[in-house]
Design an enzyme around this catalytic site. Structure first.
Site, PDB file in Angstrom:
ATOM      1  N   ARG A  34       8.139 -90.181-109.740  1.00 56.44           N
ATOM      2  CA  ARG A  34       8.486 -89.606-108.440  1.00 56.44           C
ATOM      3  C   ARG A  34       7.860 -90.397-107.293  1.00 56.44           C
ATOM      4  O   ARG A  34       8.435 -90.462-106.206  1.00 56.44           O
ATOM      5  CB  ARG A  34       8.072 -88.137-108.375  1.00 56.44           C
ATOM      6  CG  ARG A  34       9.076 -87.246-109.079  1.00 56.44           C
ATOM      7  CD  ARG A  34       8.691 -85.790-108.995  1.00 56.44           C
ATOM      8  NE  ARG A  34       9.820 -84.951-109.365  1.00 56.44           N
ATOM      9  CZ  ARG A  34       9.722 -83.696-109.788  1.00 56.44           C
ATOM     10  NH1 ARG A  34       8.519 -83.138-109.896  1.00 56.44           N
ATOM     11  NH2 ARG A  34      10.798 -83.001-110.086  1.00 56.44           N
ATOM     12  N   LYS A 204      13.001 -72.496-121.254  1.00 57.01           N
ATOM     13  CA  LYS A 204      13.460 -71.133-120.976  1.00 57.01           C
ATOM     14  C   LYS A 204      14.938 -71.067-120.629  1.00 57.01           C
ATOM     15  O   LYS A 204      15.418 -71.792-119.769  1.00 57.01           O
ATOM     16  CB  LYS A 204      12.669 -70.564-119.792  1.00 57.01           C
ATOM     17  CG  LYS A 204      11.247 -70.239-120.122  1.00 57.01           C
ATOM     18  CD  LYS A 204      10.611 -69.610-118.913  1.00 57.01           C
ATOM     19  CE  LYS A 204       9.258 -69.017-119.232  1.00 57.01           C
ATOM     20  NZ  LYS A 204       8.645 -68.511-118.000  1.00 57.01           N
ATOM     21  N   GLY A 367      12.320 -82.833-114.147  1.00 59.02           N
ATOM     22  CA  GLY A 367      11.058 -83.561-114.143  1.00 59.02           C
ATOM     23  C   GLY A 367      10.618 -83.950-115.535  1.00 59.02           C
ATOM     24  O   GLY A 367      10.265 -85.106-115.803  1.00 59.02           O
ATOM     25  N   GLY A 391      15.144 -78.317-110.780  1.00 57.54           N
ATOM     26  CA  GLY A 391      15.743 -77.135-110.161  1.00 57.54           C
ATOM     27  C   GLY A 391      16.743 -77.497-109.077  1.00 57.54           C
ATOM     28  O   GLY A 391      17.805 -76.885-108.966  1.00 57.54           O
TER      29      GLY A 391
END
Ligand code: ADP
Ligand code: MG
Length: 412
Positions: A34, A204, A367, A391
């Site tokens: 990043r 998840k 990520g 996200g």
């Protein structure tokens, strides 16, 4: 959306909101992707003589007030040091976010120099739901600079003070990273070449249900609803909730039992819309969640009690590769196994390799997924694009407006 290239920045103070939220092991940066992705914009501004102040967040500081959070960390100091290395010039770090030290740091900058503010999430106002509270912090941030450049794609789905409120207070533009991310994601959401295959993994299922609903066409259509996928390959921790919804045994695998009704609805939607959903047919399991755990192949979809699935098995690796072989467009988010443990990284490697053989648009988002593929040392052109935003890219694919992008588009 105005481009940072179009701003006249020489001698001006430019506040750049970057996404430098890198994975850390203590004070060591484990993947600086990043930071590297933020360099084109920062280099460009510095070379054009701007006084550059970088604002970013790191991790999830805890505590009620500023003092408690700043004391607990994490500080951006290791990130500022790495950025200085990569930029090849000093990058001083203010001791606060938008206080006395930040003002003094900015005052000390000459054209062509860069500095950083401390972790913006030390300010509880950054993530406040209260517009006025965020606006107050945004006002202090905006007072530091004359121009704002939004380049933190990975944070653009957040209505946060430095992402959303601050650009509304200053002349603003989008940085190169944001423009590149949006250009690629726009291709995925406007008539992707088919077959369009989506691979979803990660821990998840709750994080990904909304995008799944869109990809199988079961979400209520609105003008920006993205196109359906032809195939959805589901792996990682979330696969166990899907398998449980189909009546399989999942042993001690990570399971979100409360999500089973939504998963059942998504599967029915896929069936109706003719979207092929492919689930693991075998697993690599262990008796505990640990790097040193003994891996064992379970040659079927059911996992015995006392064992947890930590990776897809060899038959699933082959199945997924076959389902990717004819793809013309691929989006991949979420590792299909616990790749951080070497004994459970084969599934992630197999999926990465299969996608690298696809000719067409291939996008990796997330990520952890991006960090995983960078560690695999695949050729630089293995994917069309490795997105810095997990996200944010998912929300873009859901057809939702990203607040950070909306703010940059505002006032044009
Ligand atoms: P991304 O950051 O790419 O969006 P996520 O944050 O959704 O990905 O998920 C990444 C995490 O999912 C990784 O830390 C990985 O260890 C975990 N994971 C993958 N497979 C499993 C599994 N079978 N059980 C538990 N965790 C898993
Ligand atoms: Mg993640």
């Amino acid at each position: 959306m105005k481009r940072a290239d179009d701003l006249d920045v020489a001698g001006r103070t430019v506040l750049v909101r970057a996404d430098l939220n890198v994975p850390m092991d203590g004070a060591a940066i484990t993947d600086d992707g990043r930071i590297r992705a933020s360099l084109p914009t920062l280099r460009d501004l510095v070379s054009r003589g701007a006084r550059v102040i970088v604002c970013a967040h790191l991790g999830r500081p805890r505590g009620d007030g500023y003092a408690e959070r700043a004391a607990g960390g994490p500080s951006l100091a290791p990130v500022a040091a790495r950025l200085a290395d990569l930029l090849g010039q000093p990058v001083p770090l203010a001791a606060d976010v938008a206080g006395e030290s930040a003002r003094a740091t900015v005052a000390g900058l000459a054209g062509g120099q860069a500095a950083m503010l401390e972790n913006v999430r030390f300010e509880p106002a950054e993530t406040s739901k209260d517009d006025e509270v965020r606006g107050q912090l945004a006002g202090r941030l905006a007072a530091l600079a004359g121009l704002y450049v939004g380049d933190g794609f990975g944070a653009m789905h957040r209505t946060h003070a430095s992402v959303y409120d601050t650009p509304l207070l200053l002349p603003h533009a989008a940085g190169q990273l944001v423009l590149a991310e949006v250009a690629v994601l726009r291709q995925l959401t406007t008539s992707p070449a088919r077959p369009y295959v989506v691979v979803l993994g990660g821990a998840k299922v709750s994080d990904k249900l909304a995008v799944i609903g869109n990809l199988v066409g079961s979400a209520s259509p609105h003008p920006t609803t993205p196109p359906k996928a032809d195939r959805l390959l589901i792996a990682g921790g979330m696969a166990y909730t899907f398998l449980a919804a189909q009546g399989h045994r999942v042993g001690d695998s990570i399971l979100q039992a409360e999500q089973i009704p939504q998963v059942t609805t998504a599967l029915a939607g896929a069936d109706k819309a003719d979207v092929e959903v492919v689930l693991p047919v075998d697993h690599v399991v262990a008796d505990r969640f640990a790097s040193g755990a003994e891996p064992e192949v379970v040659p079927g979809p059911d996992i015995p009690d006392g064992k947890m699935g930590l990776d897809i098995g060899p038959a699933t690796r082959e199945l997924f590769a076959a389902k990717l072989a004819d793809a013309k467009t691929v989006f991949w988010n979420g590792p299909p196994g616990v790749f951080e443990f070497p004994a459970f990284a084969a599934g992630t490697l197999a999926v990465a390799e299969a996608i690298s053989h696809v000719t067409g648009l291939t996008v990796v988002g997330g990520g952890d997924s991006a960090a995983a593929v960078r560690h695999l040392n695949l050729p630089a052109d293995a994917f069309t694009h490795i997105s810095t935003g997990g996200g944010a890219s998912l929300e873009y694919l859901e057809g939702r407006d990203l607040p950070g992008l909306a703010a940059l588009e505002n006032g044009e």
